[in-house]
Motif scaffolding. Structure first.
Motif, short mmCIF file in Angstrom:
data_model
loop_
_atom_site.label_atom_id
_atom_site.label_comp_id
_atom_site.label_asym_id
_atom_site.label_seq_id
_atom_site.Cartn_x
_atom_site.Cartn_y
_atom_site.Cartn_z
N VAL A 85 1.33 0.27 14.33
CA VAL A 85 1.29 1.53 13.58
C VAL A 85 1.17 1.31 12.06
O VAL A 85 0.50 2.07 11.37
CB VAL A 85 2.55 2.38 13.93
N ASP A 86 1.77 0.22 11.53
CA ASP A 86 1.71 -0.01 10.07
C ASP A 86 0.30 -0.30 9.60
O ASP A 86 -0.02 -0.13 8.43
CB ASP A 86 2.60 -1.18 9.67
N PHE A 87 -0.54 -0.84 10.50
CA PHE A 87 -1.87 -1.25 10.07
C PHE A 87 -2.95 -0.28 10.52
O PHE A 87 -4.10 -0.64 10.69
CB PHE A 87 -2.16 -2.68 10.54
N GLY A 88 -2.55 0.99 10.69
CA GLY A 88 -3.49 2.01 11.13
C GLY A 88 -4.67 2.15 10.18
O GLY A 88 -5.78 2.46 10.59
N TYR A 89 -4.43 1.86 8.89
CA TYR A 89 -5.51 2.05 7.93
C TYR A 89 -6.59 0.98 8.10
O TYR A 89 -7.75 1.21 7.86
CB TYR A 89 -4.94 2.11 6.51
N GLU A 90 -6.17 -0.23 8.58
CA GLU A 90 -7.15 -1.28 8.88
C GLU A 90 -8.06 -0.78 10.01
O GLU A 90 -9.25 -1.05 10.03
CB GLU A 90 -6.45 -2.55 9.37
N GLN A 295 -1.85 5.05 2.34
CA GLN A 295 -0.76 5.67 1.59
C GLN A 295 0.49 4.83 1.77
O GLN A 295 0.94 4.64 2.90
CB GLN A 295 -0.48 7.07 2.16
N SER A 296 1.06 4.33 0.68
CA SER A 296 2.32 3.59 0.83
C SER A 296 3.42 4.56 1.20
O SER A 296 3.54 5.62 0.59
CB SER A 296 2.68 2.90 -0.48
N VAL A 297 4.21 4.20 2.20
CA VAL A 297 5.28 5.12 2.61
C VAL A 297 6.66 4.53 2.34
O VAL A 297 7.63 5.24 2.19
CB VAL A 297 5.17 5.53 4.10
N VAL A 298 6.75 3.20 2.29
CA VAL A 298 8.04 2.55 2.05
C VAL A 298 7.96 1.77 0.74
O VAL A 298 6.98 1.06 0.51
CB VAL A 298 8.38 1.58 3.21
N CYS A 343 7.48 -2.59 -5.00
CA CYS A 343 6.28 -2.73 -4.17
C CYS A 343 6.20 -1.61 -3.14
O CYS A 343 7.22 -1.15 -2.63
CB CYS A 343 6.30 -4.06 -3.43
N GLY A 344 4.96 -1.19 -2.86
CA GLY A 344 4.74 -0.14 -1.86
C GLY A 344 4.12 -0.72 -0.61
O GLY A 344 3.20 -1.54 -0.69
N PHE A 345 4.62 -0.30 0.56
CA PHE A 345 4.13 -0.83 1.84
C PHE A 345 3.79 0.30 2.80
O PHE A 345 4.23 1.43 2.62
CB PHE A 345 5.21 -1.70 2.50
N LEU A 346 3.04 -0.05 3.85
CA LEU A 346 2.65 0.95 4.85
C LEU A 346 3.76 1.19 5.87
O LEU A 346 3.70 2.12 6.65
CB LEU A 346 1.39 0.49 5.58
N GLY A 347 4.75 0.31 5.90
CA GLY A 347 5.84 0.47 6.86
C GLY A 347 6.70 -0.77 6.84
O GLY A 347 6.44 -1.71 6.09
N MET A 348 7.73 -0.79 7.69
CA MET A 348 8.67 -1.91 7.65
C MET A 348 8.06 -3.23 8.12
O MET A 348 8.39 -4.29 7.62
CB MET A 348 9.91 -1.59 8.49
N LEU A 349 7.15 -3.17 9.10
CA LEU A 349 6.53 -4.42 9.57
C LEU A 349 5.66 -4.99 8.43
O LEU A 349 5.67 -6.19 8.18
CB LEU A 349 5.67 -4.18 10.81
#
Length: 600
Positions: A85-90, A295-298, A343-349
């Motif tokens: 789910v974190d790499f949905g943008y890829e 979109q960075s969420v975390v 830093c901004g990330f797409l999720g915890m993974l």
């Protein structure tokens, strides 16, 4: 020159662990992309961390030649996409460069939450889909049930689904025939103005930035002067090539083809993924419709354990940014930890992977602060600001209301674990929207605050369903909530790295737990240390670390009591003075350990 009708651009989409990378391996093998001695498991997962965790993080592309049963030779451009789910943008950017998809479903597990999410992305991109049932050689495989699930949950015809086993190579020829006959060829005008989609970019120490492009119209040739349409920068094409999966240089890239270009760019920041590349002399009228930017969420702070490593960390972050356009950072400082980066990330993974790559590839020792999400603050003077860091929270009197992001989560689980999952979602302030059954599996849709999900939701979901539940989410809206800033004071000094934004109803519990955790993690000093949790000026929890006692009477054999008294009074004075100027040393390990709340 390859005729457009003999090109197929396709991606493989599936849930995590349903066999995308293994199927890609078999396709490369059957088409002779690599010799037998060069084949390894998960050829396209090039990072060590991908091989170890068994997940795909970076989408990869490869061009294959396939001679079909009708005697024609086809060029196949395959894109292997991540399933997490974190790499949905890829996934979304790969789908923008393809016309069709292979939808891989594990015949023993059936349709999972992430399968659904990726299928919807493919449908949005207007893809033709070929359902493929993988792992048919497993004893638990049930083809009819998997087909029924594809039809019921996704709503596409599965009567002609291909039954294969990517691991043992069963049915791979049928997959290649289906790609050739069931997926549409690309469209494009070789003589038109150049329009090429920038699919990906990464950094090579010798060649600079390598850009992966999919040509839609026009022709790319070496020496051509190109322009990026969003940034307006111009560059000359020095080298063109394709991956087979080895790098192979070519003389031109035509419409429908996927390949790489090298233009001597030094910074990946100049290459915006999803941008359109056109010719400077004869530019295209409009850019291609790019896919959604990530979109960075975390957000969390990364700090070096040793302050002198700050420069090395900065350089390493830039290098990582070269290969991961979804990752963003800016400098910040903290009184407890010194200088570092927000830093901004797409999720915890994504956060875990970046942290692991920094420690592994760049030999850095890092401290990570508590992850937080983006809050929207409506101030009393009518302005609206976004807050990424709990320490940036203005005075409470200036805030009218705080909105937090909420997500729509889709959870699929075997019926036996449904009760545990519903109670977990309720505990996390969830609101149930839907509950349906597909055979013996339940599909629950919940609205949840993202704040509750980023900490430990995924781990706890896996443990309360013995690993069988699958989870996918999308951010839907911002909703007003009763949120407060929880401060942790050690020896009456606030520790900014441990500040959290929590819901008022959970502040007491969180504060108490954090104080208890820190009491075990901070070593004893020569003076007592109070640890307090506070909301504003109100202390809501307290623990005290008792002083480490030094035996000053050890050398005092016998003698008068007044002599002992004198030594004890001297120690007492010293301790009092020490407390006034005492500086508490908090070990680095305490920061992360204190934040893992759900481990009890």
């Amino acid at each position: 020159m390859t005729d457009l009708s003999h090109i197929r651009n396709f991606s493989i989409i599936a849930h995590i662990d349903h066999g995308k990378s293994t199927l890609a391996d078999r396709l490369i093998q059957v088409c002779g992309g690599l010799e037998a001695r060069e084949m390894t498991e998960q050829v396209l997962d090039s990072m060590d961390i991908e091989k170890e965790r068994g997940i795909t993080i970076k989408a990869q592309t490869v061009r294959l030649k396939y001679k079909a049963k009708n005697g024609e030779t086809y060029t196949l451009n395959l894109m292997d996409t991540p399933g997490h789910v974190d790499f949905g943008y890829e996934v979304s950017r790969c789908l923008a460069a393809c016309e069709g998809s292979l939808l891989v479903v594990d015949a023993s597990q059936g349709v999972e939450a992430q399968t659904l999410a990726n299928v919807y992305k493919a449908m949005d991109a207007g893809h033709e889909m070929v359902p493929v049932l993988n792992k048919i050689d497993l004893p638990a495989a049930d083809l009819e049930r998997a087909k029924a699930q594809i039809e019921e949950v996704i709503g596409i015809d599965a009567s002609e689904a291909l039954a294969i086993s990517a691991k043992s190579g069963i049915g791979i020829e049928e997959v290649l025939e289906a790609i050739v006959h069931r997926l549409p060829p690309p469209k494009g005008d070789a003589n038109g103005a150049l329009q090429a989609l920038l699919v990906d970019s990464w950094y090579d120490t010798y060649l600079g930035v390598i850009i992966l492009v999919r040509v839609m119209h026009g022709t790319l040739i070496p020496g051509m002067k190109t322009r990026m349409m969003s940034t307006g920068t111009a560059h000359t094409v020095e080298q063109l090539g394709v991956f087979t999966p080895k790098k192979v240089q070519v003389h031109k890239l035509l419409p429908g083809e996927v390949g790489y270009i090298i233009t001597g760019i030094k910074q990946v920041a100049d290459c915006k993924v999803g941008d359109t590349i056109t010719e400077e002399r004869r530019p295209a009228e409009s850019p291609l419709p790019g896919f959604k930017p990530s979109q960075s969420v975390v957000f969390c702070g990364l700090y070096p354990t040793d302050a002198s490593e700050f420069g090395h960390l900065k350089e390493s972050l830039w290098k990582l940014r070269l290969n991961d356009a979804s990752f963003e950072f800016e400098t910040e400082s903290s009184t407890a930890l010194g200088f570092g980066f927000r830093c901004g990330f797409l999720g915890m993974l994504h956060l875990e992977i970046i942290q692991e790559r920094l420690e592994r590839e760049f030999d850095l020792d890092l401290i990570t602060t508590a992850p937080s999400v983006v809050y929207r603050l409506h101030l009393t003077d009518g302005t609206e600001i976004e807050m990424h860091n709990p320490n940036d929270m203005p005075d409470v009197t200036k805030i009218e209301k705080i909105d937090e992001p909420w997500i729509r989560a889709t959870i699929m689980t075997p019926d036996d674990y449904l009760g545990n999952i519903l109670s977990l979602c309720t505990e996390k302030r969830g609101i149930q929207e839907n509950l349906t059954y597909v055979g013996s599996r339940a599909m629950v849709v919940y609205k949840l605050p993202l704040n509750e999900v980023v900490f430990d939701f995924y781990d706890r979901l896996k443990s309360c369903s013995k690993g069988y539940a699958s989870f996918d989410y999308e951010i839907t809206e911002y909703i007003e909530s009763d949120l407060v800033k929880l401060n942790i004071l050690v020896n009456a000094e606030p520790v900014d790295a441990l500040a959290l934004i929590v819901h008022r109803s959970q502040a007491d519990f969180r504060g108490r737990k954090l104080c208890e955790r820190l009491k075990d993690l901070i070593p004893k000093h020569l003076f007592p240390i109070p640890i307090q949790a506070a909301i504003g000026g109100k202390i809501i929890a307290r623990e005290t670390i008792s002083a480490m006692r030094k035996d000053v009477l050890a050398k005092c054999y016998g003698g008068d009591i007044s002599r002992k008294r004198k030594l004890l009074d001297k120690q007492k004075k010293g301790k009092k003075k020490m407390r006034e100027i005492g500086n508490v040393n908090i070990p680095q390990s305490a920061f992360l350990a204190a934040l893992k709340m759900g481990d009890e």
